[in-house]
Design a protein around this motif. Structure first.
Motif, PDB file in Angstrom:
ATOM      1  N   ARG A  75       0.838  -1.211   0.000  1.00  0.00           N
ATOM      2  CA  ARG A  75       0.000   0.000   0.000  1.00  0.00           C
ATOM      3  C   ARG A  75       0.865   1.249   0.000  1.00  0.00           C
ATOM      4  O   ARG A  75       0.610   2.210  -0.734  1.00  0.00           O
ATOM      5  N   ARG A  76       1.910   1.265   0.823  1.00  0.00           N
ATOM      6  CA  ARG A  76       2.788   2.436   0.886  1.00  0.00           C
ATOM      7  C   ARG A  76       3.561   2.632  -0.406  1.00  0.00           C
ATOM      8  O   ARG A  76       3.750   3.762  -0.869  1.00  0.00           O
ATOM      9  N   TRP A  77       4.013   1.541  -0.991  1.00  0.00           N
ATOM     10  CA  TRP A  77       4.741   1.658  -2.247  1.00  0.00           C
ATOM     11  C   TRP A  77       3.835   2.160  -3.367  1.00  0.00           C
ATOM     12  O   TRP A  77       4.218   3.044  -4.138  1.00  0.00           O
ATOM     13  N   LEU A  78       2.638   1.599  -3.475  1.00  0.00           N
ATOM     14  CA  LEU A  78       1.737   2.006  -4.547  1.00  0.00           C
ATOM     15  C   LEU A  78       1.291   3.456  -4.386  1.00  0.00           C
ATOM     16  O   LEU A  78       1.080   4.155  -5.384  1.00  0.00           O
ATOM     17  N   ALA A  79       1.142   3.915  -3.135  1.00  0.00           N
ATOM     18  CA  ALA A  79       0.759   5.309  -2.922  1.00  0.00           C
ATOM     19  C   ALA A  79       1.825   6.248  -3.469  1.00  0.00           C
ATOM     20  O   ALA A  79       1.512   7.312  -4.034  1.00  0.00           O
ATOM     21  N   ALA A  80       3.102   5.877  -3.307  1.00  0.00           N
ATOM     22  CA  ALA A  80       4.182   6.702  -3.853  1.00  0.00           C
ATOM     23  C   ALA A  80       4.284   6.528  -5.365  1.00  0.00           C
ATOM     24  O   ALA A  80       4.458   7.509  -6.109  1.00  0.00           O
ATOM     25  N   ALA A  81       4.169   5.294  -5.857  1.00  0.00           N
ATOM     26  CA  ALA A  81       4.301   5.045  -7.292  1.00  0.00           C
ATOM     27  C   ALA A  81       3.181   5.704  -8.081  1.00  0.00           C
ATOM     28  O   ALA A  81       3.373   6.076  -9.251  1.00  0.00           O
ATOM     29  N   ALA A  82       2.006   5.863  -7.473  1.00  0.00           N
ATOM     30  CA  ALA A  82       0.881   6.478  -8.174  1.00  0.00           C
ATOM     31  C   ALA A  82       1.104   7.960  -8.447  1.00  0.00           C
ATOM     32  O   ALA A  82       0.372   8.557  -9.238  1.00  0.00           O
ATOM     33  N   LEU A  83       2.103   8.563  -7.810  1.00  0.00           N
ATOM     34  CA  LEU A  83       2.409   9.979  -8.028  1.00  0.00           C
ATOM     35  C   LEU A  83       3.399  10.187  -9.169  1.00  0.00           C
ATOM     36  O   LEU A  83       3.745  11.321  -9.486  1.00  0.00           O
ATOM     37  N   VAL A  84       3.847   9.097  -9.786  1.00  0.00           N
ATOM     38  CA  VAL A  84       4.854   9.156 -10.850  1.00  0.00           C
ATOM     39  C   VAL A  84       4.157   9.141 -12.205  1.00  0.00           C
ATOM     40  O   VAL A  84       3.082   8.548 -12.370  1.00  0.00           O
ATOM     41  N   ARG A  85       4.764   9.782 -13.161  1.00  0.00           N
ATOM     42  CA  ARG A  85       4.216   9.822 -14.517  1.00  0.00           C
ATOM     43  C   ARG A  85       4.101   8.417 -15.093  1.00  0.00           C
ATOM     44  O   ARG A  85       4.869   7.522 -14.729  1.00  0.00           O
ATOM     45  N   PRO A  86       3.187   8.196 -16.025  1.00  0.00           N
ATOM     46  CA  PRO A  86       3.063   6.861 -16.635  1.00  0.00           C
ATOM     47  C   PRO A  86       4.286   6.513 -17.467  1.00  0.00           C
ATOM     48  O   PRO A  86       5.066   7.373 -17.882  1.00  0.00           O
ATOM     49  N   ALA A  87       4.438   5.220 -17.720  1.00  0.00           N
ATOM     50  CA  ALA A  87       5.607   4.740 -18.463  1.00  0.00           C
ATOM     51  C   ALA A  87       5.727   5.366 -19.848  1.00  0.00           C
ATOM     52  O   ALA A  87       6.842   5.695 -20.279  1.00  0.00           O
ATOM     53  N   PRO A  88       4.633   5.547 -20.614  1.00  0.00           N
ATOM     54  CA  PRO A  88       4.797   6.204 -21.928  1.00  0.00           C
ATOM     55  C   PRO A  88       5.376   7.602 -21.838  1.00  0.00           C
ATOM     56  O   PRO A  88       5.950   8.097 -22.816  1.00  0.00           O
TER      57      PRO A  88
END
Length: 699
Positions: free
Chosen positions: A547-560
């Motif tokens: 949950r903590r990792w996904l909360a941070a990763a969701a703030l990053v731009r998409p791969a494209p």
């Protein structure tokens, strides 16, 4: 008399019931209300044996104000105590003499019938008392705010559509069902996105559909930063928060202060605000004609109430959805085991995106484990290995870079530099840590300094770091990337928790839950110390790390768009792989199956009894005896007691006993525990006992 006669059965007929005399005057000659002179009151007292309704006479001069839901003062056991009027009746059930209400504190009916039913259901579910739940549900009174005139309800907003839901299977159908007045229940796995496509936009569009359908909505989020983001999204769809409770949206947050919180509470109670957005306590907000309840990020620990009877927001809103026939939306970037159970039981439907959409909307994720870094040689042991260093360097050319550190502070844990034994406080044996590079070791438990510390094992006086916190990480990154701006976000940081950072290149070091939002998203994110993040033997440790990792990763731009996430360290394999695949539902499903085999929550009901040994045992014995009766026949397992500390005094050492029953018998178990606690309270048995249903720290 002719014909057959009815045989005499030898039964003694009971005398006809004597009509109860209508009370006219109370003690001291106080005139009693002419109509409905008896008030049934919930007294604000915690002892479980007092968890029942008490009757008082309503003085004639207080009849107009003593309405159901009003606050009152009553005389109880020789002292004045607070209470709430639950209802007015014509005749009392009590055969003896009744005392009058001391006074009506306010004629405002702050306890609505719907909230009263919910509070009673929560108390029964948690083996608690109604008074304890009402303290959480009804905020303290603020007389000046209460005297303010009620605002007129705002007009409904324009239809914003459901564009943010188009990427999800079942998303548009959920909004249409809510708009039509239905009560669908959904578990939603949200995708990363901006203000137009992210989770705040989706929540705002669902709320707008509910309001357009003529009903109210309630949104509960973990903290004030999320409240602000949801309010901003609601304003974009035509539902502004307004000023001093004058808008259609009420913001209900304890940190806003007593007056502001009570004003928002009254706006919902009086119907001028159709939407309430708030934190944990707002789950009980008195929204009129409730049509939709939303729980965002139900795995966040802030949703768990730390006060008795310890209700969780997800459970409160699920009960409220049933009682008030409202739609329920439980959402998050991850999927909790409890939410997955709702889906697998068929109680709620899944709302999620197809894999192709997930790949297009999420960043690329790499796990830099020791196997992945084997070719790096000795450099693989570095806290920021070469691939992560390059990702940060490249990311700084395109925008801000997020670095998540699982621990706050400078060096929270230190050890002996010679033998590596953990450094302990000489007074309480707590762990020692450093607050700055030239600081003196300080105990994390008692706060004592240990300037003359020496190792008990080898006598050494040198210290080495075992865990590195966010402050030390920011210092190291500043040296590794000279000229780069470094910002620290966290509860213990100098600048506190940052809500937002500029979209310009910078290094943002944050602890879990304190990650600020960056316009346009972060160019990259590095999740450090994966082994520390997934460490822990408590139930749900792996799900919480994901949950903590996904909360941070969701703030990053998409791969494209070049977004990249790197998790560094040998974390537990299952959450690491779930992060790489962006498959929180898969991890939740596997963990749910394992808990079913082990009979652990949420597939079974577990009640934890913590306290002194004799007191806990007395409560357990009564519960087991009551559930073993032929009328009950509830299978219950007793696990324990187990000592919780290593105190020398064995008799006074706190213990914990677990009572476990199948989920279908959960209501019987909690009812028996509540009854046993009431007997203990009435007999004034010694010792202490704390009751917690399905505790998070079970293992």
């Amino acid at each position: 008399m002719d014909g057959p006669q009815q045989p005499d059965l030898g039964l003694e007929l009971a005398p006809p019931a004597r009509a109860r005399r209508r009370p006219r005057r109370a003690e001291g000659g106080v005139a009693v209300a002419a109509e409905l002179p008896v008030a049934r009151v919930c007294v604000d007292l915690s002892p479980p044996h007092l968890d029942r309704v008490f009757e008082y006479l309503v003085p004639a001069d207080a009849s107009d104000d003593a309405v159901p839901g009003a606050r009152v003062k009553v005389r109880f056991a020789g002292q004045d105590v607070d209470g709430w009027v639950l209802e007015r009746v014509a005749e009392p059930e009590h055969e003896g003499r009744l005392l009058p209400l001391r006074r009506v504190v306010s004629g405002e009916p702050v306890l609505s019938p719907a909230v009263l039913r919910l509070a009673r259901a929560v108390a029964d579910r948690s083996a608690g008392t109604l008074a304890d739940v009402l303290r959480l549900a009804v905020p303290p009174r603020h007389a000046r705010v209460e005297a303010e005139p009620a605002q007129e309800p705002a007009p409904p907003p324009p239809d914003p559509g459901a564009q943010a839901w188009a990427a999800y299977r079942g998303g548009p159908a959920f909004c249409q069902h809510v708009l039509a007045g239905g009560a669908p229940r959904a578990v939603w796995t949200a995708l990363p996105g901006d203000d137009a496509t992210g989770w705040t936009a989706a929540v705002a569009q669902a709320v707008a559909a509910c309001v357009l359908g003529g009903r109210g909505a309630l949104v509960v989020v973990p903290d004030a930063r999320d409240v602000a983001r949801v309010c901003a999204a609601l304003e974009r769809v035509g539902l502004p928060a307004g000023v001093r409770g004058a808008g259609p949206v009420a913001r209900l947050v304890a940190d806003d202060g007593a007056a502001t919180r009570y004003r928002a509470f009254l706006a919902a109670l009086r119907g001028s605000a159709r939407v309430v957005v708030g934190t944990r306590a707002s789950a009980f907000a008195p929204v009129a004609d409730l049509g939709l309840v939303v729980c965002w990020d139900d795995g966040d620990p802030l949703h768990a109430e730390p006060r008795s009877p310890y209700p969780h927001v997800r459970e409160v809103l699920a009960l409220r959805s049933d009682l008030e026939r409202a739609a329920l939306l439980v959402g998050g970037h991850t999927r909790t085991v409890e939410a997955q159970q709702l889906v697998e039981r068929g109680w709620a439907h899944e709302v999620a995106a197809d894999r192709a959409v997930v790949r297009a909307r999420t960043p690329r994720v790499r796990a830099l484990t020791s196997v992945e870094l084997a070719r790096e040689g000795a450099a693989a042991a570095a806290r920021l290995p070469s691939p992560a260093w390059r990702a940060v360097r490249d990311g700084l050319t395109r925008g801000p870079v997020l670095v998540q550190v699982p621990r706050a502070g400078y060096v929270p844990v230190v050890a002996c530099g010679r033998c590596r034994a953990a450094a302990r406080c000489g007074a309480c044996h707590g762990p020692l840590g450093l607050d700055r590079a030239d600081g003196v070791p300080t105990c994390r438990w008692c706060g004592r300094t240990a300037g003359d510390w020496r190792c008990d094992e080898c006598g050494g006086a040198q210290l080495r770091s075992v865990r590195v916190g966010s402050e030390r990480t920011a210092e190291e990154l500043g040296r590794a990337f000279p000229g780069a701006t470094v910002r620290v976000s966290g509860a213990r940081a100098a600048g506190g928790v940052l809500a937002e950072v500029p979209g310009t290149p910078a290094l943002v070091v944050a602890t879990p839950g304190a990650e600020p939002v960056a316009p346009g998203g972060y160019a990259a994110a590095v999740l450090l110390d994966a082994a520390t993040a997934t460490a822990g033997a408590w139930l749900g440790a792996e799900s919480q790390a994901l949950r903590r990792w996904l909360a941070a990763a969701a703030l990053v731009r998409p791969a494209p768009d070049g977004g990249e996430v790197l998790v560094v360290g040998d974390g537990a394999p299952r959450p690491t792989q779930a992060l790489v695949r962006w498959d929180a539902a898969g991890l939740a499903s596997r963990e749910l199956a394992e808990r079913a085999e082990l009979h652990l929550p949420p597939t079974a009901r577990v009640v934890a009894l913590t306290g002194t040994r004799d007191a806990v045992q007395a409560v357990v014995d009564r519960v087991v005896a009551s559930l073993a009766e032929p009328a009950a026949v509830v299978p219950v397992e007793v696990l324990g007691p187990v000592a919780l500390t290593g105190d020398e005094d064995v008799l006074e050492r706190p213990v914990r006993t677990l009572l476990r029953a199948p989920l279908a018998a959960g209501r019987s178990l909690t009812r028996a525990v509540a009854a046993s606690a009431a007997v203990r309270s009435a007999r004034r048995e010694g010792g202490t006992v704390r009751v917690h249903v399905d505790p998070v720290d079970l293992l």
